[in-house]
Design a protein around this motif. Structure first.
Motif, PDB file in Angstrom:
ATOM      1  N   GLY A 119       0.734  -1.245   0.085  1.00 54.46           N
ATOM      2  CA  GLY A 119      -0.061   0.021  -0.126  1.00 54.46           C
ATOM      3  C   GLY A 119       0.822   1.237   0.145  1.00 54.46           C
ATOM      4  O   GLY A 119       2.042   1.345   0.264  1.00 54.46           O
ATOM      5  N   LEU A 120       0.127   2.237  -0.065  1.00 50.48           N
ATOM      6  CA  LEU A 120       0.755   3.650  -0.279  1.00 50.48           C
ATOM      7  C   LEU A 120       0.032   4.622   0.811  1.00 50.48           C
ATOM      8  O   LEU A 120      -1.517   4.798   0.567  1.00 50.48           O
ATOM      9  N   HIS A 121       0.679   5.258   1.583  1.00 53.46           N
ATOM     10  CA  HIS A 121      -0.072   6.230   2.559  1.00 53.46           C
ATOM     11  C   HIS A 121       0.602   7.326   2.844  1.00 53.46           C
ATOM     12  O   HIS A 121       1.843   7.491   2.407  1.00 53.46           O
ATOM     13  N   THR A 122       0.093   8.195   3.215  1.00 49.30           N
ATOM     14  CA  THR A 122       0.453   9.666   3.306  1.00 49.30           C
ATOM     15  C   THR A 122       0.300  10.153   4.717  1.00 49.30           C
ATOM     16  O   THR A 122      -0.820   9.912   5.240  1.00 49.30           O
ATOM     17  N   HIS A 123       1.077  10.881   5.604  1.00 48.21           N
ATOM     18  CA  HIS A 123       0.840  11.287   6.952  1.00 48.21           C
ATOM     19  C   HIS A 123       1.243  12.836   6.858  1.00 48.21           C
ATOM     20  O   HIS A 123       2.385  13.477   6.272  1.00 48.21           O
ATOM     21  N   TYR A 124       0.167  13.616   7.393  1.00 48.45           N
ATOM     22  CA  TYR A 124       0.410  15.346   7.511  1.00 48.45           C
ATOM     23  C   TYR A 124      -0.456  15.520   8.663  1.00 48.45           C
ATOM     24  O   TYR A 124      -1.340  14.718   9.395  1.00 48.45           O
ATOM     25  N   SER A 125      -0.586  16.904   8.735  1.00 47.37           N
ATOM     26  CA  SER A 125      -1.258  17.574   9.657  1.00 47.37           C
ATOM     27  C   SER A 125      -2.242  18.498   9.418  1.00 47.37           C
ATOM     28  O   SER A 125      -2.010  19.076   8.286  1.00 47.37           O
ATOM     29  N   HIS A 126      -3.345  18.838   9.942  1.00 47.78           N
ATOM     30  CA  HIS A 126      -4.124  19.934   9.503  1.00 47.78           C
ATOM     31  C   HIS A 126      -4.625  20.626  10.564  1.00 47.78           C
ATOM     32  O   HIS A 126      -5.501  19.732  11.551  1.00 47.78           O
ATOM     33  N   GLY A 127      -4.151  21.727  11.110  1.00 48.14           N
ATOM     34  CA  GLY A 127      -4.685  22.347  12.514  1.00 48.14           C
ATOM     35  C   GLY A 127      -4.074  21.582  13.421  1.00 48.14           C
ATOM     36  O   GLY A 127      -2.983  21.058  13.646  1.00 48.14           O
ATOM     37  N   ALA A 128      -4.945  20.995  14.494  1.00 46.94           N
ATOM     38  CA  ALA A 128      -4.516  20.024  15.523  1.00 46.94           C
ATOM     39  C   ALA A 128      -4.572  18.932  15.366  1.00 46.94           C
ATOM     40  O   ALA A 128      -4.214  17.833  16.159  1.00 46.94           O
ATOM     41  N   LEU A 129      -5.089  18.279  13.990  1.00 49.12           N
ATOM     42  CA  LEU A 129      -5.145  16.985  13.518  1.00 49.12           C
ATOM     43  C   LEU A 129      -3.893  16.233  12.899  1.00 49.12           C
ATOM     44  O   LEU A 129      -3.269  16.717  12.170  1.00 49.12           O
ATOM     45  N   ASP A 130      -3.552  15.201  13.232  1.00 44.91           N
ATOM     46  CA  ASP A 130      -2.647  14.524  12.518  1.00 44.91           C
ATOM     47  C   ASP A 130      -3.585  13.594  11.646  1.00 44.91           C
ATOM     48  O   ASP A 130      -4.277  12.949  12.311  1.00 44.91           O
ATOM     49  N   ILE A 131      -3.175  13.461  10.295  1.00 42.93           N
ATOM     50  CA  ILE A 131      -3.753  12.611   9.608  1.00 42.93           C
ATOM     51  C   ILE A 131      -2.930  11.416   9.003  1.00 42.93           C
ATOM     52  O   ILE A 131      -1.953  12.026   8.434  1.00 42.93           O
ATOM     53  N   SER A 132      -3.469  10.534   8.814  1.00 39.30           N
ATOM     54  CA  SER A 132      -2.859   9.333   8.108  1.00 39.30           C
ATOM     55  C   SER A 132      -3.796   8.843   6.898  1.00 39.30           C
ATOM     56  O   SER A 132      -4.750   8.280   7.445  1.00 39.30           O
ATOM     57  N   ALA A 133      -3.680   8.587   5.806  1.00 43.59           N
ATOM     58  CA  ALA A 133      -4.671   8.173   4.819  1.00 43.59           C
ATOM     59  C   ALA A 133      -3.872   7.323   3.821  1.00 43.59           C
ATOM     60  O   ALA A 133      -2.852   7.693   3.452  1.00 43.59           O
ATOM     61  N   GLY A 134      -4.586   6.283   3.429  1.00 42.44           N
ATOM     62  CA  GLY A 134      -3.963   5.666   2.318  1.00 42.44           C
ATOM     63  C   GLY A 134      -4.959   4.357   1.784  1.00 42.44           C
ATOM     64  O   GLY A 134      -5.796   3.889   2.361  1.00 42.44           O
ATOM     65  N   VAL A 135      -4.083   3.690   0.817  1.00 44.57           N
ATOM     66  CA  VAL A 135      -4.770   2.479   0.258  1.00 44.57           C
ATOM     67  C   VAL A 135      -3.784   1.230   0.216  1.00 44.57           C
ATOM     68  O   VAL A 135      -2.738   1.432   0.145  1.00 44.57           O
ATOM     69  N   ASP A 136      -4.204   0.085   0.406  1.00 43.92           N
ATOM     70  CA  ASP A 136      -3.732  -0.979   0.368  1.00 43.92           C
ATOM     71  C   ASP A 136      -4.286  -2.118  -0.759  1.00 43.92           C
ATOM     72  O   ASP A 136      -5.675  -2.078  -0.629  1.00 43.92           O
ATOM     73  N   LEU A 137      -3.558  -3.025  -1.274  1.00 43.51           N
ATOM     74  CA  LEU A 137      -4.062  -3.990  -1.840  1.00 43.51           C
ATOM     75  C   LEU A 137      -4.174  -5.157  -1.115  1.00 43.51           C
ATOM     76  O   LEU A 137      -2.649  -5.496  -0.995  1.00 43.51           O
ATOM     77  N   VAL A 138      -4.811  -5.742  -0.425  1.00 46.69           N
ATOM     78  CA  VAL A 138      -4.722  -7.019   0.240  1.00 46.69           C
ATOM     79  C   VAL A 138      -5.021  -8.428  -0.344  1.00 46.69           C
ATOM     80  O   VAL A 138      -6.171  -8.741  -0.842  1.00 46.69           O
ATOM     81  N   ALA A 139      -4.061  -9.225  -0.753  1.00 48.88           N
ATOM     82  CA  ALA A 139      -4.276 -10.408  -1.362  1.00 48.88           C
ATOM     83  C   ALA A 139      -4.476 -11.398  -0.280  1.00 48.88           C
ATOM     84  O   ALA A 139      -3.745 -11.822   0.775  1.00 48.88           O
TER      85      ALA A 139
END
Length: 310
Positions: A108-128
């Motif tokens: 998978g590919l994920h990105t990690h960043y912040s927005h104001g007081a929030l830490d955000i992690s988001a991404g997608v995976d292909l699970v076989a």
């Protein structure tokens, strides 16, 4: 195989990550860190059952790490590889039919960043899943070498079948500094795909050396492991717990007959030792509540990480 809504969601998520990356400020990108975590019930209750083993390997690239997440999605990217084995209570004989055997591999590919007081992690995976992953054969061969129980034909024939499950994952956390050595990280996590669930929980990080790392969350245990190590030496402790509502799971096919529980609970604790830049050790234990109807008890698994980067 038709991907349906899962394929649509995954495609949109991949496009979003790619667009965010392209919009990030032009600046040299480099390898920021490598995260890894090996989990096995041998390191805890020695029972070789249910969520018996997994390995997570993360490669983190991005702009120079300042001790805090960037404000721009895509500026820090995690390339994530995972393997997992989920087994019945016994690999042969009595107890080998309480749940279907699962061998899973994902990328998978994920990105990690912040927005104001929030830490955000988001991404997608292909699970076989299924025999195509080779996980059952790998475990059976290893057990043969150490004279451990072999996997019966009945378990092999009734394992979760070959499939690929596009999976989207988002976590929102709001770190709160309690003092200069302790922080609280309440979080909300949503996942859609191989397992569809909504999870809420919190982690406490104790120790000055833990306050400026990029933390990644292990999928089966929820343990936090470092994707980017800020390099401070010392000892730190991590405590955490979470609760999940589960609406669907490919790990419990209807044809097998075992029904997944709607609720799950995890509690965990871990100890980090860091001896300097690139040399660190982690050991953690996690309690996992019952995952399916008829499971007589929860289980305890152990997680290890040993880094020597020269």
């Amino acid at each position: 195989m038709g991907l349906g809504w899962k394929g649509v969601i995954t495609t949109c998520a991949l496009c979003w990550v790619a667009a965010s990356t392209a919009q990030a400020e032009a600046q040299d990108r480099a390898l920021l860190g490598i995260g890894r975590l090996f989990t096995n019930d041998f390191f805890a209750d020695h029972r070789d059952r249910w969520r018996t083993g997994s390995y997570s390997y993360s490669i983190v690239h991005g702009r120079p790490w300042s001790g805090a997440r960037p404000q721009v999605p895509g500026a820090v990217l995690e390339y994530r590889l995972r393997s997992e084995i989920i087994a019945p209570a016994r690999l042969n004989g009595a107890g080998s039919n309480d749940r279907a055997y699962v061998g899973a591999l994902s990328a998978g590919l994920h990105t990690h960043y912040s927005h104001g007081a929030l830490d955000i992690s988001a991404g997608v995976d292909l699970v076989a899943t299924g025999p195509q992953t080779g996980m059952l054969d790998l475990q059976d061969a290893f057990h043969d070498q150490i004279s451990a129980p072999s996997i019966s034909d009945r378990v092999r024939d009734r394992q979760v079948g070959d499939d690929v499950h596009p999976t989207a994952l988002v976590e929102l956390s709001s770190p709160v500094a309690l003092n200069d050595r302790t922080s609280l990280r309440p979080f909300l996590e949503a996942q859609y795909g191989v397992e569809t669930l909504l999870r809420v929980g919190a982690d406490v990080l104790i120790g000055p050396m833990l306050q400026q790392d990029l933390w990644l969350r292990d999928v089966p245990t929820g343990q936090l492991y470092t994707g980017v190590d800020h390099g401070k030496a010392g000892t730190g402790f991590v405590l955490g717990a979470d609760y999940a509502r589960v609406s669907d799971s490919a790990y419990f096919p209807a044809s097998f007959g075992t029904r997944a529980k709607d609720e799950r609970f995890r509690a965990r604790a871990g100890l980090h030792w860091r001896f300097g830049d690139g040399i660190s050790y982690f050991y953690g234990v996690t309690y996992l509540s019952e995952e399916f109807e008829g499971q007589p008890e929860g289980q305890i698994v152990g997680s290890l990480k040993l880094n020597f980067n020269f």
